[in-house]
Each structure stands twice: as C-alpha cells, then as structure tokens.
Design a protein around this motif. Structure first.
Motif, mmCIF file in Angstrom:
data_model
loop_
_atom_site.group_PDB
_atom_site.id
_atom_site.type_symbol
_atom_site.label_atom_id
_atom_site.label_comp_id
_atom_site.label_asym_id
_atom_site.label_seq_id
_atom_site.Cartn_x
_atom_site.Cartn_y
_atom_site.Cartn_z
ATOM 1 N N THR A 193 0.809 -1.220 0.000
ATOM 2 C CA THR A 193 0.000 0.000 0.000
ATOM 3 C C THR A 193 0.843 1.271 0.000
ATOM 4 O O THR A 193 0.301 2.364 0.173
ATOM 5 N N ALA A 194 2.151 1.132 -0.216
ATOM 6 C CA ALA A 194 3.015 2.320 -0.231
ATOM 7 C C ALA A 194 2.591 3.240 -1.373
ATOM 8 O O ALA A 194 2.229 2.782 -2.463
ATOM 9 N N PRO A 195 2.659 4.557 -1.165
ATOM 10 C CA PRO A 195 2.210 5.485 -2.216
ATOM 11 C C PRO A 195 3.096 5.463 -3.464
ATOM 12 O O PRO A 195 2.630 5.814 -4.553
ATOM 13 N N ALA A 196 4.358 5.069 -3.344
ATOM 14 C CA ALA A 196 5.266 5.012 -4.490
ATOM 15 C C ALA A 196 6.142 3.770 -4.342
ATOM 16 O O ALA A 196 6.867 3.640 -3.350
ATOM 17 N N ARG A 197 6.045 2.894 -5.299
ATOM 18 C CA ARG A 197 6.822 1.659 -5.205
ATOM 19 C C ARG A 197 7.274 1.213 -6.592
ATOM 20 O O ARG A 197 6.766 1.695 -7.613
ATOM 21 N N LEU A 198 8.211 0.290 -6.581
ATOM 22 C CA LEU A 198 8.806 -0.237 -7.802
ATOM 23 C C LEU A 198 8.682 -1.756 -7.784
ATOM 24 O O LEU A 198 8.930 -2.384 -6.753
ATOM 25 N N VAL A 199 8.313 -2.342 -8.918
ATOM 26 C CA VAL A 199 8.211 -3.796 -9.045
ATOM 27 C C VAL A 199 9.099 -4.237 -10.208
ATOM 28 O O VAL A 199 8.926 -3.762 -11.341
#
Length: 303
Positions: A193-199
């Motif tokens: 649920t992080a507002p900015a993330r990388l996958v």
C-alpha cells in the motif's frame, strides 16, 4: 672423262612408333538408388537444421548480449544528452525510447538504460518499463521487466536481492532511491500500500521459463507527480508473452536467406569459388542475423 660415282643405298625409314596401351579409366562411382539418395538428402537436411539450431543457441546466449550492449551504449549517450537539455520523457513516449537509468549494486547492474515498452523487441534493448504504469520516481506503482537469460540478461540475478538492498533510478525528474521490501511471483503478486513503489519482474528459469519472479521496493523519499493518460497494456507487453507479429518478418527474412544461399551456390559454381564466397558471405551473415533476431522475438519476452 668423268669420275665414276658410287651409288648410295637409300636411307632407312624410321620405325613407326608403337602405341602405348591406354591407361584404364577409374571405374565410375555406383549410382545411388532412390532409397539411398533420399537417405543422403535427409542426412544433409538434418545436418543443416542442427547447424542452424546450434547457431541460434549461440546467438541467444552470446551474440545477443553484444547486440544489447551496442544499443545500451548508444541509448545511454542519447538519454544523457536529453537529461542535460531537460527533454527526457516524464510521461508516455514511443516504444524503445530511453526513459530511465537504473543501478542495482547488490546484483552488479550499473547504469542500465530502461526503455519504454515490454514486448520481446523492447526487451532486446535492455530493461523495459511497462507502458501502463507510472515512471520510476513518480507516485504509484512503476513496473520494470528484464530478461533473465538472453540479450545481456540484466535481471538474471534478481532473485539474489534481499530486504534492504537499494535500487537507484534516474529519470527526467531527477534521481530516486528504492529499498527492497517484498517478493512475489506470477501466482502470488506483491501487495503493498506504499504510495510510491517499484516492481521488478523477470523469468523464473534460465532454460524454459514457466513463471515469473517479482521483487518489490518502496521509494525512499517524496514521489514526483505522475503524468496522466497512461496507454493501455497490449497483449505482447504481458509477462512471458511472445511477439506474434515477428512471424511474418521471420518468414520474409528466411525467404531472403534462401534466395541468397541459392545465389551463392550459382556464383561459386559458375564464377569463382573464392570470389563467390567472399562477395556473398557478408550478405548471408546479415540475413541469418535477421532470421535469428525475428525468431528470438517469438520466444517469451522475459527469457
């Protein structure tokens, strides 16, 4: 009174040459029967097919990496110039355009240029940004694909990342740092649920991939604003998808290769063997490279 003359005996004629016996000609090779001819032809065809397959394997595992390195070198210079002139993309852009540079020190990935798009052809150039996600550093989830075996295999060591490892990304909006915090796969996607993330996504096997490996990371810092209007995801953009459009190109390049091979055979037999090979070998090599490249686009895009 004349002096008496002596009659000379007639000169003896030289003996006629005795003809030498002719050397026996070598016996002609026995003609192949229809069945044996077909066996020989099948053997040649099998040998040629095996050579082409081995060449394709060599292209994927070795030569494709050189192709990717050449593009990376050119794309890095292009992206560096765009950063310097503040024209690097911060929103949707054309397929294959450089959009970011990523560094993952823990797995030895340094200054890898990320291109827009995740089709098989896009990922031949380097890691790809999935078009329906935000760019790295922006608010939301940014998804990057990378090959695990061929074309430089930039994400081959992705599964070695551990919680706390840093991922550094540079875009037209500046530099961002992500910290690894989650893992997943195709059956168990990452939920964060992080507002900015990388996958980060790659294949689960270096031989015959049947699934995907996912590594998630959270942005360390404030996110940049994201441009709206992201394009829709195409079928060829999905994980382990194949680029079916490459089939037509493969057929055309294969026909061109067959025509060049026929022309080479005629030149070698009717012109000069060495001159024929020297003149047409570069053409054959270029056409064979094009055939291999289009065949590689028919493989899963994360391979």
């Amino acid at each position: 009174m004349t002096a008496p003359t002596l009659d000379r005996p007639p000169a003896a004629e030289p003996p006629e040459p005795v003809p030498l016996p002719a050397e026996p000609s070598p016996p002609a090779p026995p003609a192949l029967s229809g069945g044996r001819r077909r066996v020989v032809q099948a053997g040649w065809a099998a040998t040629l097919a095996a050579a082409l397959l081995l060449g394709f394997a060599g292209y994927l595992l070795a030569l494709s990496g050189l192709q990717q390195q050449h593009f990376q070198s050119t794309a890095y210079k292009t992206f560096r110039d765009r950063l310097a002139t503040a024209v690097a993309p911060t929103g949707p852009t054309a397929d294959g355009d450089p959009v970011a540079v990523v560094d993952i020190p823990a797995i030895g990935l340094r200054q890898a240029v990320v291109v827009e798009g995740t089709t098989g052809r896009d990922l031949m150039r380097g890691p790809g940004h999935r078009r329906d996600s935000v760019l790295p550093g922006q608010r939301g989830a940014s998804v990057l694909f990378g090959r695990g075996s061929s074309f430089g295999a930039p994400f081959a060591r992705l599964s070695e990342l551990r919680v706390g490892d840093r991922i550094e990304v540079t875009t037209g909006q500046g530099s961002s740092v992500y910290v690894v915090n989650a893992y997943g796969d195709g059956d168990h996607p990452i939920t964060d649920t992080a507002p900015a993330r990388l996958v980060l996504v790659t294949s689960d096997s270096g031989w015959i991939p049947t699934g995907t490996v996912l590594v998630g990371a959270r942005l360390d810092g404030e996110p940049q604003p994201a441009a709206g209007g992201r394009p829709a995801l195409l079928p060829a953009d999905r994980a382990l998808a194949v680029d079916s459009g490459a089939l037509a190109g493969l057929q055309l390049w294969a026909l061109a290769l067959l025509g060049a091979a026929a022309a080479t055979t005629v030149a070698v037999r009717r012109w000069h063997p060495r001159a024929g090979w020297l003149s047409l070998s570069p053409v054959l090599a270029a056409l064979l490279w094009a055939v291999y490249e289009n065949a590689a686009a028919l493989l899963p895009n994360l391979y």
